[in-house]
Design a protein around this motif. Sequence first.
Motif, short mmCIF file in Angstrom:
data_model
loop_
_atom_site.label_atom_id
_atom_site.label_comp_id
_atom_site.label_asym_id
_atom_site.label_seq_id
_atom_site.Cartn_x
_atom_site.Cartn_y
_atom_site.Cartn_z
N GLY A 16 34.14 32.49 40.79
CA GLY A 16 34.94 33.12 41.84
C GLY A 16 35.15 32.19 43.02
N VAL A 19 37.61 29.44 42.45
CA VAL A 19 39.00 29.88 42.62
C VAL A 19 39.35 29.94 44.10
CG1 VAL A 19 40.66 31.72 42.21
CG2 VAL A 19 39.00 31.13 40.45
N SER A 32 31.82 25.86 37.69
CA SER A 32 31.06 27.12 37.60
C SER A 32 29.79 26.93 36.78
CB SER A 32 31.90 28.22 36.96
OG SER A 32 33.24 28.01 37.09
N PHE B 121 45.33 35.21 43.51
CA PHE B 121 44.19 35.73 42.76
C PHE B 121 43.07 36.25 43.65
CE2 PHE B 121 46.01 32.46 39.89
CZ PHE B 121 46.48 33.34 38.94
N LEU B 122 43.18 36.01 44.97
CA LEU B 122 42.06 36.36 45.84
C LEU B 122 41.66 37.83 45.79
CD1 LEU B 122 42.35 34.07 48.96
CD2 LEU B 122 41.13 33.75 46.83
N VAL B 125 39.46 38.02 42.94
CA VAL B 125 38.29 37.15 42.95
C VAL B 125 37.24 37.61 43.96
CG1 VAL B 125 37.55 34.84 43.52
CG2 VAL B 125 39.49 35.16 42.02
N TYR B 126 37.68 38.11 45.13
CA TYR B 126 36.71 38.56 46.14
C TYR B 126 35.78 39.65 45.59
CZ TYR B 126 37.86 36.02 50.42
OH TYR B 126 37.97 35.06 51.39
N LEU B 128 35.06 40.23 42.52
CA LEU B 128 34.26 39.62 41.46
C LEU B 128 33.04 38.91 42.05
CD1 LEU B 128 34.51 38.99 38.33
CD2 LEU B 128 35.32 36.75 39.05
N ILE B 129 33.26 38.13 43.12
CA ILE B 129 32.16 37.40 43.75
C ILE B 129 31.14 38.39 44.32
CG2 ILE B 129 31.54 35.86 45.64
CD1 ILE B 129 34.28 34.57 45.35
#
Lengths: 156, 259
Positions: A16, A19, A32, B121-122, B125-126, B128-129
């Motif tokens: 993540g 990205v 990763s 994609f943020l 992705v946020y 997900l993190i």
Amino acid sequence: MNGWQTVLAAFIACFGFSVVYNVPKKSLLFSSLGGALGWAICLYLPLESEIARCFLATLVIGVYAEIFARILRQPATLFILPSVLPMVPGGGIYYTFQYALAGDAALFTQTASRTFATAGVMAIALLLVSSATRLYKAVVTQRKKGEWKKCLNPRK
Amino acid sequence: MTDAEKKKLLDCFVRTGAALLSCGAEIYRVEESVRLLAGAYGASDVSVFAIPSFIAVTLRFAPEEDALTDTRRIAQTTTDMSAVSDINALCRRAVAGNLSVESFSSQLEARLSRSALNRRFLPLVYPLIAGAFCVFFGGSLIDAAAALVCGLVIWLITDFFSRYGANAFFSCVAAAAACSTTALLFSLTGWTTGPEPIIIGSLMLLVPGVALTNFMRNLIAGDVLSGLIKLAESLLVAVAVALGAGIPVTLFRLLGVGV
């Protein structure tokens, strides 16, 4: 704490952040994987001290990053930045200031010193690897120029 | 070489350095790149000074000439590793081979024009993190699901604030407060193991862990000023995050809602 679950979580989190940091697509997987590798070493190394484990794991990440920097022809930072994330004392710095705001002086100093020690040993490990790599590169280029002997005996 | 050509070269070098700085390259890489570039294009004397928000380059093409200086203030820095990698590769090509100034400049310009971070994609992705770090800090899968929502909340707020150019400290406080409120509400349902793993997992999105390590790296490598700037920055962000996250926790406690 369940070991392999956190390693998997570290892999996903590093992916993540790779990205978010806009790591080029061809390096995404390796940046990763570096995070998972570093965390696995930090987790399973049979050493008492957490700081020593962090140091060794960061050393391995540094070497890993330099190797993949060579293979994929990209700067090593690209692999280092996401890979150190699971070990980086982000939680520590948050708790430090939470204790500070709560007025708990004892826990504050304890957490603060551990946080800065972790950040310090990680920085030293990364610098050791990058300095060694630069030294190696300098020696190789000097050798190619035929100045190696001059370098050893500057007086001749 | 005419004066105009020299000025053009200087402008080109400063732009390169500023571009590297603004996408989060290390200080030594910025200074070294500009120094090597200037050497490759015929400068006899180069001095470069960079800190995270500023770069100054002074050139001299012959010892008896007047020195040329240009500076840039870098307003905003992001972390864009693709841009660092590409500009670095461009510099290497320029240093190694005979790339004309015009083509170097136009290639740099072309790279910068598409250098806006890929923000598509943020929003995926946020969360997900946040979810991954929640499990990492010992949360259950239900906690992770709650952290997904918290991650989305953090993205919404930081994105909204950065769009209107709001102060970074303020945006951090707001995002941390919203995230911790969401986590506390989820923990009220009683299905989670507690608010703690959800909060710390999602706050990893804001907390300056990497900045703290970079500050040490800069400091030990000899870039003391840059190191101290990074330290001040990361301490400020950490205070903002702790403050923001602490407000809802205290409020809930005052209201007597069981947490």
